[in-house]
Motif scaffolding. Structure first.
Motif, PDB file in Angstrom:
ATOM      1  N   ARG A  84      58.747 -12.562 -11.315  1.00 53.43           N
ATOM      2  CA  ARG A  84      60.028 -11.875 -11.464  1.00 53.43           C
ATOM      3  C   ARG A  84      60.476 -11.310 -10.113  1.00 53.43           C
ATOM      4  O   ARG A  84      61.634 -11.456  -9.718  1.00 53.43           O
ATOM      5  CB  ARG A  84      59.874 -10.736 -12.475  1.00 53.43           C
ATOM      6  CG  ARG A  84      61.079  -9.833 -12.571  1.00 53.43           C
ATOM      7  CD  ARG A  84      60.868  -8.798 -13.648  1.00 53.43           C
ATOM      8  NE  ARG A  84      60.785  -9.428 -14.968  1.00 53.43           N
ATOM      9  CZ  ARG A  84      61.854  -9.783 -15.687  1.00 53.43           C
ATOM     10  NH1 ARG A  84      63.063  -9.570 -15.204  1.00 53.43           N
ATOM     11  NH2 ARG A  84      61.717 -10.336 -16.860  1.00 53.43           N
ATOM     12  N   GLU A  85      59.516 -10.707  -9.421  1.00 49.34           N
ATOM     13  CA  GLU A  85      59.797 -10.149  -8.099  1.00 49.34           C
ATOM     14  C   GLU A  85      60.342 -11.235  -7.160  1.00 49.34           C
ATOM     15  O   GLU A  85      61.284 -11.019  -6.406  1.00 49.34           O
ATOM     16  CB  GLU A  85      58.475  -9.575  -7.560  1.00 49.34           C
ATOM     17  CG  GLU A  85      58.551  -8.924  -6.221  1.00 49.34           C
ATOM     18  CD  GLU A  85      57.161  -8.500  -5.748  1.00 49.34           C
ATOM     19  OE1 GLU A  85      56.293  -8.211  -6.600  1.00 49.34           O
ATOM     20  OE2 GLU A  85      56.947  -8.487  -4.534  1.00 49.34           O
TER      21      GLU A  85
ATOM     22  N   ALA B 229      61.880 -14.013  -8.066  1.00 45.19           N
ATOM     23  CA  ALA B 229      63.221 -14.422  -8.486  1.00 45.19           C
ATOM     24  C   ALA B 229      64.258 -13.421  -7.994  1.00 45.19           C
ATOM     25  O   ALA B 229      65.346 -13.807  -7.546  1.00 45.19           O
ATOM     26  CB  ALA B 229      63.272 -14.542 -10.004  1.00 45.19           C
ATOM     27  N   ILE B 230      63.908 -12.128  -8.047  1.00 40.14           N
ATOM     28  CA  ILE B 230      64.847 -11.106  -7.570  1.00 40.14           C
ATOM     29  C   ILE B 230      65.112 -11.302  -6.076  1.00 40.14           C
ATOM     30  O   ILE B 230      66.259 -11.298  -5.617  1.00 40.14           O
ATOM     31  CB  ILE B 230      64.283  -9.688  -7.836  1.00 40.14           C
ATOM     32  CG1 ILE B 230      64.199  -9.430  -9.340  1.00 40.14           C
ATOM     33  CG2 ILE B 230      65.144  -8.645  -7.158  1.00 40.14           C
ATOM     34  CD1 ILE B 230      63.388  -8.216  -9.709  1.00 40.14           C
ATOM     35  N   LEU B 231      64.035 -11.532  -5.335  1.00 35.77           N
ATOM     36  CA  LEU B 231      64.191 -11.730  -3.894  1.00 35.77           C
ATOM     37  C   LEU B 231      65.027 -12.974  -3.611  1.00 35.77           C
ATOM     38  O   LEU B 231      65.885 -12.970  -2.735  1.00 35.77           O
ATOM     39  CB  LEU B 231      62.827 -11.840  -3.221  1.00 35.77           C
ATOM     40  CG  LEU B 231      62.070 -10.516  -3.093  1.00 35.77           C
ATOM     41  CD1 LEU B 231      60.648 -10.749  -2.634  1.00 35.77           C
ATOM     42  CD2 LEU B 231      62.799  -9.594  -2.121  1.00 35.77           C
ATOM     43  N   ARG B 232      64.776 -14.029  -4.396  1.00 37.11           N
ATOM     44  CA  ARG B 232      65.557 -15.251  -4.207  1.00 37.11           C
ATOM     45  C   ARG B 232      67.032 -14.975  -4.491  1.00 37.11           C
ATOM     46  O   ARG B 232      67.909 -15.502  -3.827  1.00 37.11           O
ATOM     47  CB  ARG B 232      65.045 -16.355  -5.138  1.00 37.11           C
ATOM     48  CG  ARG B 232      63.667 -16.855  -4.771  1.00 37.11           C
ATOM     49  CD  ARG B 232      63.707 -17.895  -3.685  1.00 37.11           C
ATOM     50  NE  ARG B 232      64.109 -19.189  -4.200  1.00 37.11           N
ATOM     51  CZ  ARG B 232      64.862 -20.046  -3.516  1.00 37.11           C
ATOM     52  NH1 ARG B 232      65.287 -19.726  -2.320  1.00 37.11           N
ATOM     53  NH2 ARG B 232      65.178 -21.211  -4.027  1.00 37.11           N
ATOM     54  N   SER B 233      67.322 -14.142  -5.506  1.00 41.02           N
ATOM     55  CA  SER B 233      68.709 -13.911  -5.895  1.00 41.02           C
ATOM     56  C   SER B 233      69.478 -13.176  -4.801  1.00 41.02           C
ATOM     57  O   SER B 233      70.677 -13.337  -4.682  1.00 41.02           O
ATOM     58  CB  SER B 233      68.779 -13.126  -7.207  1.00 41.02           C
ATOM     59  OG  SER B 233      68.536 -11.755  -6.974  1.00 41.02           O
ATOM     60  N   VAL B 234      68.788 -12.374  -4.011  1.00 40.85           N
ATOM     61  CA  VAL B 234      69.510 -11.696  -2.927  1.00 40.85           C
ATOM     62  C   VAL B 234      69.461 -12.514  -1.639  1.00 40.85           C
ATOM     63  O   VAL B 234      69.809 -12.028  -0.574  1.00 40.85           O
ATOM     64  CB  VAL B 234      68.985 -10.262  -2.662  1.00 40.85           C
ATOM     65  CG1 VAL B 234      69.273  -9.366  -3.841  1.00 40.85           C
ATOM     66  CG2 VAL B 234      67.508 -10.281  -2.314  1.00 40.85           C
ATOM     67  N   GLY B 235      69.023 -13.774  -1.755  1.00 39.44           N
ATOM     68  CA  GLY B 235      69.149 -14.668  -0.610  1.00 39.44           C
ATOM     69  C   GLY B 235      67.862 -14.950   0.144  1.00 39.44           C
ATOM     70  O   GLY B 235      67.894 -15.584   1.189  1.00 39.44           O
ATOM     71  N   ALA B 236      66.717 -14.479  -0.380  1.00 35.91           N
ATOM     72  CA  ALA B 236      65.458 -14.769   0.304  1.00 35.91           C
ATOM     73  C   ALA B 236      65.139 -16.253   0.165  1.00 35.91           C
ATOM     74  O   ALA B 236      65.337 -16.836  -0.895  1.00 35.91           O
ATOM     75  CB  ALA B 236      64.331 -13.933  -0.274  1.00 35.91           C
TER      76      ALA B 236
ATOM     77  N   GLY C 189      63.375 -20.846  -9.163  1.00 34.54           N
ATOM     78  CA  GLY C 189      64.731 -20.497  -8.768  1.00 34.54           C
ATOM     79  C   GLY C 189      65.042 -19.086  -9.185  1.00 34.54           C
ATOM     80  O   GLY C 189      64.267 -18.172  -8.925  1.00 34.54           O
ATOM     81  N   LEU C 190      66.155 -18.927  -9.905  1.00 37.41           N
ATOM     82  CA  LEU C 190      66.530 -17.585 -10.331  1.00 37.41           C
ATOM     83  C   LEU C 190      66.108 -17.320 -11.768  1.00 37.41           C
ATOM     84  O   LEU C 190      66.315 -16.237 -12.282  1.00 37.41           O
ATOM     85  CB  LEU C 190      68.040 -17.390 -10.210  1.00 37.41           C
ATOM     86  CG  LEU C 190      68.606 -17.583  -8.811  1.00 37.41           C
ATOM     87  CD1 LEU C 190      70.065 -17.190  -8.786  1.00 37.41           C
ATOM     88  CD2 LEU C 190      67.833 -16.753  -7.811  1.00 37.41           C
ATOM     89  N   THR C 191      65.543 -18.342 -12.409  1.00 35.72           N
ATOM     90  CA  THR C 191      65.110 -18.114 -13.780  1.00 35.72           C
ATOM     91  C   THR C 191      63.846 -17.274 -13.746  1.00 35.72           C
ATOM     92  O   THR C 191      62.935 -17.541 -12.983  1.00 35.72           O
ATOM     93  CB  THR C 191      64.789 -19.432 -14.497  1.00 35.72           C
ATOM     94  OG1 THR C 191      64.597 -20.417 -13.518  1.00 35.72           O
ATOM     95  CG2 THR C 191      65.882 -19.808 -15.441  1.00 35.72           C
ATOM     96  N   ILE C 192      63.864 -16.257 -14.574  1.00 29.20           N
ATOM     97  CA  ILE C 192      62.728 -15.363 -14.590  1.00 29.20           C
ATOM     98  C   ILE C 192      61.796 -15.765 -15.708  1.00 29.20           C
ATOM     99  O   ILE C 192      62.180 -15.808 -16.871  1.00 29.20           O
ATOM    100  CB  ILE C 192      63.203 -13.915 -14.759  1.00 29.20           C
ATOM    101  CG1 ILE C 192      63.862 -13.475 -13.455  1.00 29.20           C
ATOM    102  CG2 ILE C 192      62.057 -13.019 -15.131  1.00 29.20           C
ATOM    103  CD1 ILE C 192      64.505 -12.131 -13.541  1.00 29.20           C
TER     104      ILE C 192
END
Lengths: 259, 421
Positions: free
Chosen positions: B320-321, B323-330, B416-419
């Protein structure tokens, strides 16, 4: 077949295609003849969308039953998934022509994302969680004091003002508060496109509407485009437009091995 | 830099696991450094047991055997050297000094060694350090003895104490002792970390004196018994020696004298170069130390594997962590970097704590180790070899953490962004 262009397109003059491209570049999101296939040992899944356009500044609710590919579509628009065929334009950029690295940079620069729940890194403070959205972007990168100022301003707009709250660990907040922090993170640095994947589903009825009010007021302030997935028809009705994914696309899901 | 900052915050969030991982790395580093310190300390102590002596001459035997009994008082000589031979060697032009030693008796488990007073001038240890007295002085009277540091400490002797020498080398004297001729302790030597500490020194003549009447190999009876006073009147010139320490005028002459000794026709004797014999002996003992080092290297590997295991185990709950990082562009590379940074922080902290702990142990325990084990350890933060070992631990830790980092990279690409939790 999704990749076989319609006969009219095939004979269309070149300047019509150029006009299409110009229109796609001007929209917030423009999808043409998209095909995305996913398969593993026990499931195969294909999402096909002939055409979809979302204009800049539009508020769009995306509805559809579970498993209809809403999250997949969001993943494609965010650039973490790549289509097998077709084209996706987001804010004037053709995503399928970009490298993974470029798409990650693009997402950091132009997108704000809100998930269903547990959007926050539990080990960071509320303020740091909001500022996280500014860390991976060049366009949104600001001086530390500016970052703090923006983050605090947004927290205040979303009803989470106060230094004490900003310094708290994200894990200590209630679910409703966490979602509002996530909204603050999505809007910080004024990205032009906000993607929200069922951000209200973990909230109770009253809070859902309240949360949407907050989203809309931020959206109006920043003129951002808002694309939100929801199951709630009452909420969906408040958007400029409702997109039903099942009407929009041909979806094939086959479960079981050997599909 | 956001990634290292996130790494530290996330480690602080999982501080119990992180602390345990650091602790296991620290302990393994302390063990590795400790073994290495003791290994090199033992080697230098050992190789520096005797210095300044160019040749050791004894009855013909293997090099190692001659070294063992003449320097370490381990085992016995096959035969003695006659005094005529001693004089012949002393008369050689290459020879600067000769110190005879005579072994065979003991005092409550410590070997007794007869020697000449010059022994205390010529015996050198650890880079040419001479023997020093912590109290008293070398023997002067016939019935005086000099004792090593350990003898004095273990038996509680002081200058002036009376001691009785037992016949033979056993711990228990079986009634056959030289009780009629007690010795007065004239001096106690400072600790050296060598067999000197465990030796009782008498004059060569004293060895002769206590053995008057023992020519048949057993205690004298009846008319053969001489009192200490009577013995003083006799000719006590030594008739034989167990071995000789020989100093030469020039080191260049070592091999010519060795050849002369080895071909000496009057008696079967041989000469060894202490350095060469020590190197031979170390080849045998050194393997044990290397095995110890290998074991502690295994402990380090285990600690690093433990770290990798705990990181791998935590990956699922951290999707989950990611995915969150990926969502903000990591980028996936950022995720990879995050896990590598966490591992680096753990390994570096473990190594630094390990250095601090082992240095503290060395700093505060050095005198005790020297006292107890006769090991003189160098008070150094890290030798070149230790630095290399530490670097190897760091590099090993980084390489090991590539496994979970790669796994996280792949997960973040496919999720990806799927948690998924």
């Amino acid at each position: 077949m999704p990749n076989a262009a319609a006969p009219a397109d095939a004979t269309a003059p070149a300047d019509a295609a150029a006009a299409d491209a110009a229109a796609a570049a001007a929209a917030a999101v423009s999808i043409k003849n998209l095909l995305f296939r996913f398969s593993n040992s026990n499931q195969s899944f294909a999402l096909e969308i002939g055409s979809l356009t979302i204009e800049k500044g539009e508020r769009v609710a995306l509805v559809g039953p579970s498993g209809s590919g809403k999250s997949t579509l969001l993943g494609l628009i965010c650039g973490v998934l790549t289509p097998n065929d077709g084209s996706i334009w987001v804010l004037g950029q053709q995503l399928e022509n970009m490298s993974g690295r470029q798409r990650d940079r693009f997402r950091a620069d132009t997108l704000g994302v809100i998930f269903q729940q547990l959007n926050l890194l539990p080990y960071l403070s509320v303020l740091d969680n909001v500022m996280l959205a500014l860390e991976f972007s060049h366009q949104r990168r600001l001086s530390p004091s500016q970052k703090q100022e923006k983050a605090r301003y947004l927290l205040e707009c979303l009803g989470l003002g106060g230094a004490e709250l900003a310094a708290q660990k994200a894990s200590q907040l209630s679910v409703g508060q966490q979602q509002r922090v996530a909204a603050a993170r999505a809007f910080v640095g004024t990205p032009p496109l906000i993607i929200a994947d069922e951000p209200t589903s973990a909230l109770d009825e009253d809070r859902q509407s309240e949360f949407l009010d907050l989203l809309f007021s931020q959206q109006r302030q920043t003129d951002a485009t808002l694309l939100m997935v929801t199951h709630n028809n009452r909420l969906a009705a408040r958007f400029d437009r409702v997109l039903n994914l099942t009407e929009l696309c041909d979806l094939n899901i086959t479960e079981g091995a050997g599909a | 830099m956001i990634i290292p900052r996130l790494a530290l915050r996330s480690l602080r969030n999982r501080r119990i696991t992180a602390l345990l991982t650091v602790l296991s790395i620290t302990l393994s580093v302390v063990m590795l450094l400790g073994v290495e310190k003791i290994r090199t300390g033992a080697k230098t102590s050992f190789l520096n047991t005797i210095a300044g002596t160019d040749l050791i001459v004894g009855a013909r035997a293997g090099d190692v055997q001659l070294l063992l009994y003449s320097v370490f008082r381990i085992g016995d000589a096959t035969a003695n050297i006659s005094w005529q031979t001693v004089e012949d060697i002393r008369a050689r032009p290459e020879v600067k000094w000769v110190v005879p030693i005579s072994l065979g008796d003991s005092h409550r488990g410590f070997r007794v060694m007869g020697t000449s007073p010059e022994y205390f001038d010529h015996y050198r240890y650890r880079r040419n350090q001479p023997l020093e007295f912590s109290s008293g002085q070398r023997f002067d009277d016939l019935f005086e003895a000099v004792i090593g540091h350990k003898v004095a400490r273990e038996l509680g002797y002081q200058e002036g104490s009376q001691i009785v020498v037992a016949h033979g080398a056993g711990r228990v004297s079986l009634g056959a002792d030289h009780g009629d001729k007690p010795f007065r302790v004239s001096g106690i030597l400072k600790p050296t970390g060598t067999p000197v500490d465990r030796t009782v020194y008498l004059k060569m003549q004293a060895i002769e004196a206590i053995h008057v009447g023992w020519e048949r190999g057993s205690a004298p009876r009846g008319t053969d018994i001489r009192s200490a006073q009577q013995v003083r009147q006799l000719d006590l010139a030594p008739k034989s020696a167990t071995a000789l320490y020989v100093g030469l005028k020039s080191r260049m002459m070592t091999f010519s004298l060795q050849r002369w000794v080895n071909t000496y026709s009057q008696e079967a004797i041989s000469a060894i170069l202490p350095g060469v014999a020590f190197a031979q002996l170390w080849k045998i003992l050194g393997n044990v130390e290397l095995a110890l080092l290998a074991i502690s290297a295994m402990v380090v590997v285990t600690a690093l594997l433990g770290m990798v295991t705990s990181v791998l185990g935590s990956l699922n709950e951290r999707r989950r962590e990611m995915a969150i990082l990926r969502s903000v562009g990591a980028r996936p590379a950022h995720i990879f970097g995050l896990l590598i940074s966490e591992a680096a922080a753990l390994v570096v902290t473990g190594i630094c704590l390990g250095i601090i702990v082992s240095f503290s142990i060395l700093y505060f325990g050095r005198s005790m180790i020297e006292e107890q084990m006769g090991l003189a350890l160098e008070l150094k933060l890290a030798t070149a070899l230790e630095a290399k070992l530490l670097l190897a631990i760091f590099v090993g830790g980084m390489i090991a953490s590539i496994v979970p980092a790669m796994r996280a990279y792949q997960l973040s690409l496919s999720d990806g962004l799927t948690i998924r939790t």
